[in-house]
Design an enzyme around this catalytic site. Structure first.
Site, PDB file in Angstrom:
ATOM      1  CG  ASP A  19     -33.960 -25.126  -5.503  1.00 51.37           C
ATOM      2  OD1 ASP A  19     -34.617 -26.149  -5.776  1.00 51.37           O
ATOM      3  OD2 ASP A  19     -32.722 -25.047  -5.633  1.00 51.37           O
ATOM      4  NE  ARG A  99     -26.377 -15.829  -1.470  1.00 53.85           N
ATOM      5  CZ  ARG A  99     -27.012 -15.695  -2.614  1.00 53.85           C
ATOM      6  NH1 ARG A  99     -27.424 -14.487  -3.013  1.00 53.85           N
ATOM      7  NH2 ARG A  99     -27.242 -16.724  -3.397  1.00 53.85           N
ATOM      8  CG  ASP A 128     -24.675 -18.555  -1.553  1.00 46.55           C
ATOM      9  OD1 ASP A 128     -23.807 -17.691  -1.289  1.00 46.55           O
ATOM     10  OD2 ASP A 128     -24.988 -18.874  -2.710  1.00 46.55           O
ATOM     11  CB  SER A 179     -26.910 -23.315  -9.741  1.00 47.97           C
ATOM     12  OG  SER A 179     -26.942 -22.413  -8.663  1.00 47.97           O
TER      13      SER A 179
HETATM   14  N1  ARG Z   1     -19.162 -20.016  -5.457  1.00 47.54           N
HETATM   15  C1  ARG Z   1     -19.641 -18.686  -5.299  1.00 47.54           C
HETATM   16  C2  ARG Z   1     -19.667 -18.305  -3.846  1.00 47.54           C
HETATM   17  O1  ARG Z   1     -19.605 -19.160  -3.019  1.00 47.54           O
HETATM   18  C3  ARG Z   1     -20.950 -18.469  -5.973  1.00 47.54           C
HETATM   19  C4  ARG Z   1     -22.169 -19.046  -5.330  1.00 47.54           C
HETATM   20  C5  ARG Z   1     -23.309 -18.781  -6.212  1.00 47.54           C
HETATM   21  N2  ARG Z   1     -24.541 -19.239  -5.725  1.00 47.54           N
HETATM   22  C6  ARG Z   1     -25.421 -19.888  -6.480  1.00 47.54           C
HETATM   23  N3  ARG Z   1     -26.529 -20.244  -5.918  1.00 47.54           N
HETATM   24  N4  ARG Z   1     -25.218 -20.158  -7.760  1.00 47.54           N
HETATM   25  O2  ARG Z   1     -19.714 -17.158  -3.510  1.00 47.54           O
END
Ligand code: ARG
Length: 400
Positions: A19, A99, A128, A179
């Site tokens: 991406d 993040r 995110d 992912s």
């Molecule tokens: N669900 C988790 C969170 O919101 C993990 C997110 C992981 N991100 C990803 N792009 N796979 O913190």
């Protein structure tokens, strides 16, 4: 004479994945930006020089890698251990922690490059995007935020096609649809077969928790004022300690989490995590608190822990409540100093002992042998008064 109008500049959080690689091209071609690619090392592993090269090949005008591992460990992982930050009681906040750090580096880079905007590669369905955008707007409200992946509306196959059409070199294949987000504190795996919450995760999704160890063993973790400091008596910098524990505890297959979680955007999602160091450090730290925190403080702190985890999960790292709770949490850790013993065997971890110079465990109060110093005669009146309210209620209103 031809007048050259300088192009708008954007700093993109670049991971080197499908991406964000396509995003470099897309922001350049479809949005007329000069793209600066910023990759932050939060301990995700892999070759970041190679990631930098690929950003340039994809068309970035500049590409930088920042080693933020120590900052991540000290300012995000250690506070999570002290807070006992587990979202919905299970998830050690892996992605939620990186993040805000990445957002701050985006903002710093935007200032250095004189950029007008920052960009991230998050979709519109996840947490995110919330974390990046809330953080950036709090830190630097003058910056625009671009979210190409949310905007372009491509399926994964469309993205792969766009890369092929525009000569963007990618590693992704159509076969492995996961992912993955990884850092020093763990690994998050989503999508593919796991979108069915009943389906067991395919065994090839795991990397950090492959059970290869054959002999059971014991480890001792030491903490100083709530911060993890030693492994088997040797002092280690936090990054080193977490890294070693990931390998060691991971080799016993410990640290897997399979859960359905409530995202901030209202979606329930099936999530699989691997976080062996987080599992052992949070468990050991909690056991040391059991020994060293007074009862009211311990009970109140567990309420704070839940609120803290919600804030961090929800992308409110840069918020006055998170800062105020952290002040409380840090103060609560003054006497959380000591050691915890943990037994490891294939598939399990068990705390087998704890000790501290400032332990509140008083042997003479606890013992049932002749060294007992507890004043037994105090108990009778205490118990009578303790139950007096309910006794009166039962007598007057229930007629007992
Ligand atoms: N669900 C988790 C969170 O919101 C993990 C997110 C992981 N991100 C990803 N792009 N796979 O913190």
């Amino acid at each position: 004479m031809r007048r050259t109008v300088s192009k708008r500049k954007v700093v993109l959080a670049y991971s080197g994945g499908l991406d964000t690689s396509v995003a470099v091209k897309w922001l350049t071609l479809e949005r007329d930006y000069e793209v600066v690619a910023l990759s932050i090392d939060v301990g995700q592993g892999g070759d970041l020089d190679d990631v930098r090269e690929r950003a340039l090949k994809a068309g970035a005008v500049a590409a930088e890698v920042v080693d933020a591992r120590d900052e991540f460990a000290e300012n995000f992982v250690v506070p999570t251990i002290m807070a006992h930050g587990l979202y919905e009681g299970k998830y050690p906040l892996v992605s939620s922690l990186s993040r805000p750090l990445i957002a701050r580096h985006l903002v710093d880079a935007a200032a250095r490059y004189g950029a007008d905007a920052v960009a991230h590669g998050c979709t519109g369905k996840g947490n995110d995007q919330v974390r990046f955008e809330v953080a950036v707007r709090t830190l630097a409200p003058q910056l625009d935020v671009e979210a190409p992946v949310r905007e372009w509306g491509f399926t994964r196959d469309d993205t792969i096609d766009y890369a092929a059409q525009h000569g963007v070199e990618i590693r992704a294949t159509r076969a492995k649809p996961y992912s993955i987000d990884q850092n020093l504190w763990g690994r998050a795996i989503e999508c593919g077969e796991m979108e069915d919450p009943w389906a067991a995760p395919p065994s090839d999704v795991y990397e950090m928790t492959l059970p290869t160890a054959t002999e059971a063993r014991e480890i001792v973790l030491g903490f100083e004022a709530g911060r993890p400091s030693t492994l088997d008596g040797s002092k280690l910098p936090t990054v080193e300690l977490v890294d070693q524990l990931n390998r060691l505890v991971g080799s016993y297959g410990v640290g897997r989490i399979d859960m359905v979680e409530n995202r901030r955007v209202g979606i329930k999602s099936r999530e699989v995590y691997e976080s062996p160091a987080a599992a052992v450090l949070m468990t050991a730290h909690a056991q040391l608190e059991d020994l060293t925190l007074e009862r009211d403080l311990a009970h109140y702190k567990s309420l704070v822990a839940q609120r803290w985890a919600d804030l961090v999960y929800d992308g409110l790292w840069y918020s006055p409540l998170r800062e105020a709770l952290d002040a409380f949490i840090l103060y609560s850790q003054r006497f959380v100093t000591g050691e915890v013993r943990i037994g490891l065997e294939r598939g399990s971890m068990t705390v087998t002992g704890r000790r501290s110079e400032v332990s509140l465990y008083d042997f003479e109060l606890a013992t049932y042998d002749s060294r007992d110093s507890f004043r037994h005669s105090d108990a009778e009146g205490f118990v009578r008064l303790f139950g007096l309210g309910t006794q009166t209620w039962a007598k007057r209103q229930l007629g007992r």
